[in-house]
Design a protein around this motif. Structure first.
Motif, PDB file in Angstrom:
ATOM      1  N   ALA A  31       0.716  -1.258   0.015  1.00 46.31           N
ATOM      2  CA  ALA A  31      -0.050  -0.037   0.151  1.00 46.31           C
ATOM      3  C   ALA A  31       0.992   1.182  -0.131  1.00 46.31           C
ATOM      4  O   ALA A  31       2.135   1.308   0.571  1.00 46.31           O
ATOM      5  N   ILE A  32       0.214   2.409  -0.584  1.00 46.17           N
ATOM      6  CA  ILE A  32       1.030   3.621  -0.595  1.00 46.17           C
ATOM      7  C   ILE A  32       0.286   4.726   0.108  1.00 46.17           C
ATOM      8  O   ILE A  32      -0.954   4.807  -0.223  1.00 46.17           O
ATOM      9  N   SER A  33       0.873   5.476   1.107  1.00 49.74           N
ATOM     10  CA  SER A  33      -0.023   6.368   1.681  1.00 49.74           C
ATOM     11  C   SER A  33      -0.199   7.695   0.391  1.00 49.74           C
ATOM     12  O   SER A  33       1.060   8.081   0.007  1.00 49.74           O
ATOM     13  N   GLU A  34      -1.388   8.316   0.496  1.00 50.77           N
ATOM     14  CA  GLU A  34      -1.591   9.296  -0.698  1.00 50.77           C
ATOM     15  C   GLU A  34      -2.377  10.480  -0.148  1.00 50.77           C
ATOM     16  O   GLU A  34      -2.555  11.247  -0.912  1.00 50.77           O
ATOM     17  N   GLY A  35      -2.692  10.421   0.928  1.00 52.15           N
ATOM     18  CA  GLY A  35      -3.305  11.708   1.624  1.00 52.15           C
ATOM     19  C   GLY A  35      -2.661  12.964   1.484  1.00 52.15           C
ATOM     20  O   GLY A  35      -3.361  13.954   1.314  1.00 52.15           O
ATOM     21  N   GLY A  36      -1.472  12.972   1.471  1.00 54.61           N
ATOM     22  CA  GLY A  36      -0.484  14.289   1.271  1.00 54.61           C
ATOM     23  C   GLY A  36      -0.622  15.045   2.578  1.00 54.61           C
ATOM     24  O   GLY A  36      -0.732  14.809   3.519  1.00 54.61           O
ATOM     25  N   TYR A  37      -0.173  16.220   2.574  1.00 53.90           N
ATOM     26  CA  TYR A  37      -0.208  17.291   3.579  1.00 53.90           C
ATOM     27  C   TYR A  37      -1.213  17.314   4.506  1.00 53.90           C
ATOM     28  O   TYR A  37      -1.305  17.611   5.702  1.00 53.90           O
ATOM     29  N   GLN A  38      -2.601  17.412   3.976  1.00 55.75           N
ATOM     30  CA  GLN A  38      -3.743  17.444   4.808  1.00 55.75           C
ATOM     31  C   GLN A  38      -3.971  16.287   5.786  1.00 55.75           C
ATOM     32  O   GLN A  38      -4.901  16.405   6.594  1.00 55.75           O
ATOM     33  N   SER A  39      -3.202  15.309   5.352  1.00 49.89           N
ATOM     34  CA  SER A  39      -3.544  14.085   6.271  1.00 49.89           C
ATOM     35  C   SER A  39      -2.382  13.493   6.921  1.00 49.89           C
ATOM     36  O   SER A  39      -2.608  12.573   7.630  1.00 49.89           O
ATOM     37  N   ILE A  40      -1.497  14.478   7.141  1.00 53.22           N
ATOM     38  CA  ILE A  40      -0.266  13.888   8.011  1.00 53.22           C
ATOM     39  C   ILE A  40      -0.903  14.437   9.529  1.00 53.22           C
ATOM     40  O   ILE A  40      -1.239  15.369   9.805  1.00 53.22           O
ATOM     41  N   PRO A  41      -0.652  13.215  10.227  1.00 51.50           N
ATOM     42  CA  PRO A  41      -0.982  13.348  11.760  1.00 51.50           C
ATOM     43  C   PRO A  41      -0.010  14.315  12.528  1.00 51.50           C
ATOM     44  O   PRO A  41       1.081  14.700  11.783  1.00 51.50           O
ATOM     45  N   GLN A  42      -0.460  14.439  13.814  1.00 50.91           N
ATOM     46  CA  GLN A  42       0.614  14.765  14.548  1.00 50.91           C
ATOM     47  C   GLN A  42       1.670  13.509  14.831  1.00 50.91           C
ATOM     48  O   GLN A  42       1.317  12.713  14.917  1.00 50.91           O
ATOM     49  N   VAL A  43       2.922  14.162  14.643  1.00 51.81           N
ATOM     50  CA  VAL A  43       3.943  12.935  14.436  1.00 51.81           C
ATOM     51  C   VAL A  43       4.682  12.810  15.710  1.00 51.81           C
ATOM     52  O   VAL A  43       5.603  11.821  15.667  1.00 51.81           O
ATOM     53  N   ALA A  44       4.615  13.570  16.693  1.00 49.51           N
ATOM     54  CA  ALA A  44       5.093  13.274  18.002  1.00 49.51           C
ATOM     55  C   ALA A  44       4.024  12.959  18.954  1.00 49.51           C
ATOM     56  O   ALA A  44       3.118  13.456  18.977  1.00 49.51           O
ATOM     57  N   PHE A  45       4.296  11.834  19.788  1.00 49.53           N
ATOM     58  CA  PHE A  45       3.445  11.518  20.993  1.00 49.53           C
ATOM     59  C   PHE A  45       4.370  11.295  22.159  1.00 49.53           C
ATOM     60  O   PHE A  45       5.456  10.900  22.095  1.00 49.53           O
ATOM     61  N   PRO A  46       3.779  10.881  23.204  1.00 55.66           N
ATOM     62  CA  PRO A  46       4.681  10.725  24.479  1.00 55.66           C
ATOM     63  C   PRO A  46       5.497   9.388  24.498  1.00 55.66           C
ATOM     64  O   PRO A  46       4.975   8.569  24.351  1.00 55.66           O
TER      65      PRO A  46
END
Length: 550
Positions: A302-317
């Motif tokens: 699979a390939i992620s295709e959502g782009g900038y709008q779909s990037i989650p918060q990338v840091a967590f505790p």
């Protein structure tokens, strides 16, 4: 059941996944502080065994890690010499002029590579810096702290029976704990899914979108081979049934990398992505290229295709998401490896500064800020409307509107279309079977096109059959009672490895069968199942595909 006792090892940073993101992070960590204890855990039998990508590589990540990568002998030796883009009809083609495409789409200065081999080379560089790398070590669980933060992972668990109980040769694995845990599992990793859900990392973001990419490596007639040539196509055979397209890359040693991508937001549940790929190879321009050659490898992911709008918060505790775990593919460029590598570099920088300051187990907000506002964001913001345009308007109109939007963004830094959004998940796009026509696919000829099971043999996939099935059904009744009558059970078709089948015998109710031994770890089922009833988890270490040079 009694609680399992495990040995524990402590590191400064634990990295899950020896792909371009995880290895780049490991290298930069040791470049910044040689005294850090860094470990990389890889579920494949060796580094590169589970790596599949096109791939045309933008070398900015390599430049940042090793400015002398050519002198070091990186397997990046085939520069792009020719760039072609075609719209296909069933028999003909129309070439799209290169001068009409925005400069960001230009592949000159890029390289045709096997990312599996690039990762093998990166692993050698990492080990030379003192990074510990353990292949064949699947990470089955997260280790949580009393404060709710991620403290580490459980890796190397082997020998469970099919029912999940410990077998006679059971090995409990180890807890590997770190001040920070980097999740670089690739698309739809099961640990990444857990932290995204627990910490609501996608709040305020668009749903992530995906495609299924299938790839074959062919050895072709040397007279037809044009090393350094890159070709992409749109149009036939998908036409109005879904979005997607193909790639053909002329690599070294008379090999070509040929692949087909189908966007997973297609509506017609009768669509059969694998067979669209096989049909594509019978187009005259492709068939002529392949005739007289032989297929030597196959795989899918699979390939992620959502782009900038779909990037989650990338840091967590306690950790971060890297690369495709965060969804950093630039869809129109069909490239994500450069951003994966840059994400690893940025995360390493944030972790080193935090550890120097005496921090551990907190949120590396500096990394999240850098990713959402730095070079990765710049790369993805300019193209952020291409995928939603394609979803809303189809390929022809989307190409025109997307090209205009990218041209203006390239020249001015401003997107005239603003920010378009993804409205729902790919699973939710799936329509009812009764509302869509069935699609008649020609039978593979065994020369240019092949049935799935024959092709899966060329992925060199293997799973220990006595272990629990790693494709978990939330409700085992859903496939037959819901998905079969409502959607003609699309798992039979969207899986590129023939894992799922519905067996119907006279006088008996239909039976849903999972042949998990065939699984190439693409995660499509986890994404596209219309009932969201399938969860992919990692099988025991070393299992799955063994890609030679994908």
């Amino acid at each position: 059941m009694a609680e399992i006792e495990r040995e524990s090892m402590d590191y400064d940073v634990v990295i899950v996944g020896a792909g371009p993101a995880g290895l780049s992070a490991a290298i930069r960590l040791k470049e910044l502080d040689a005294d850090l204890d860094v470990v990389v855990l890889e579920k494949g039998s060796e580094v590169g065994a589970h790596i599949l990508s096109g791939a045309v590589l933008d070398p900015i990540g390599l430049d940042a890690l090793f400015p002398d990568w050519k002198e070091r002998g990186a397997p990046v030796t085939v520069p792009v010499k020719e760039d072609n883009f075609y719209f296909l009809g069933e028999q003909g083609k129309v070439r799209f002029p290169n001068w009409l495409t925005p400069p960001l789409m230009n592949n000159h200065g890029k390289y045709i590579v096997s990312m599996g081999n690039v990762c093998r080379w990166l692993a050698e560089q990492a080990e030379g810096l003192g990074v510990e790398i353990f292949p064949g070590m699947a990470c089955s669980e997260l280790v949580w702290g009393d404060d709710g933060s991620v403290k580490g992972v459980i890796a190397g668990e082997f020998g469970r029976n099919a029912d999940g109980t410990p077998g006679p040769n059971y090995e409990p694995g180890m807890e590997l704990r770190g001040k920070y845990v980097f999740l670089a599992e690739g698309v739809r990793g099961h640990l990444s899914k857990q932290v995204m859900a627990k910490f609501d990392l996608s709040e305020g973001r668009d749903p992530q979108k995906f495609g299924i990419g299938m790839k074959e490596v062919w050895e072709i007639d040397p007279a037809k081979h044009r090393e350094g040539t890159v070709t992409h196509t749109m149009g036939w055979p998908l036409n109005g049934n879904g979005g997607g397209g193909s790639f053909i890359y002329h690599a070294e040693n008379n090999q070509i990398f040929i692949g087909f991508v189908v966007h997973l937001n297609y509506e017609n549940p009768h669509l059969y992505p694998y067979m669209e790929f096989q049909r594509f190879k019978h187009h005259p321009i492709v068939a002529e290229l392949l005739e007289g050659g032989k297929r030597v490898a196959y795989g899918a992911r699979a390939i992620s295709e959502g782009g900038y709008q779909s990037i989650p918060q990338v840091a967590f505790p306690g950790g971060v998401l890297l690369g495709c775990s965060a969804g950093l593919v630039n869809v129109p460029r069909i490239k994500g490896n450069h951003n994966a590598m840059m994400s690893g570099i940025e995360a390493a920088k944030a972790a080193v500064e935090a550890i120097k300051a005496g921090r551990a187990g907190d949120v590396l907000a500096e990394y999240d800020t850098a990713l959402h506002s730095g070079e990765i964001a710049k790369d993805l913001k300019r193209v952020r409307n291409v995928k939603p345009l394609w979803s809303h308007y189809g390929a022809t109109l989307a190409t025109a509107l997307g090209g205009f939007d990218m041209w203006v963004a390239n020249l001015t830094g401003w997107n005239p279309l603003g920010t378009l959004h993804h409205e729902k998940t790919d699973a939710a796009h799936t329509g009812r079977a009764r509302d869509y026509p069935k699609i008649d696919y020609p039978k593979p000829d065994g020369k240019l096109s092949f049935d799935r099971l024959t092709n899966v043999a060329f992925s060199f996939t293997n799973h220990e059959e006595s272990q629990p099935c790693h494709l978990r059904l939330t409700d085992p009744d859903v496939p037959v009672k819901v998905n079969l009558p409502d959607y003609a059970e699309p798992a039979q078709r969207y899986c590129p490895a023939g894992v799922y089948e519905v067996v119907e015998e006279a006088g008996q109710d239909p039976k849903f069968v999972i042949n998990f031994q065939n699984c190439v770890h693409c995660k499509t089922c986890d994404i596209k199942d219309p009932s969201q009833n399938i969860t992919w988890v990692a099988p025991q270490g070393g299992d799955g595909p063994n890609y030679p040079n994908m």
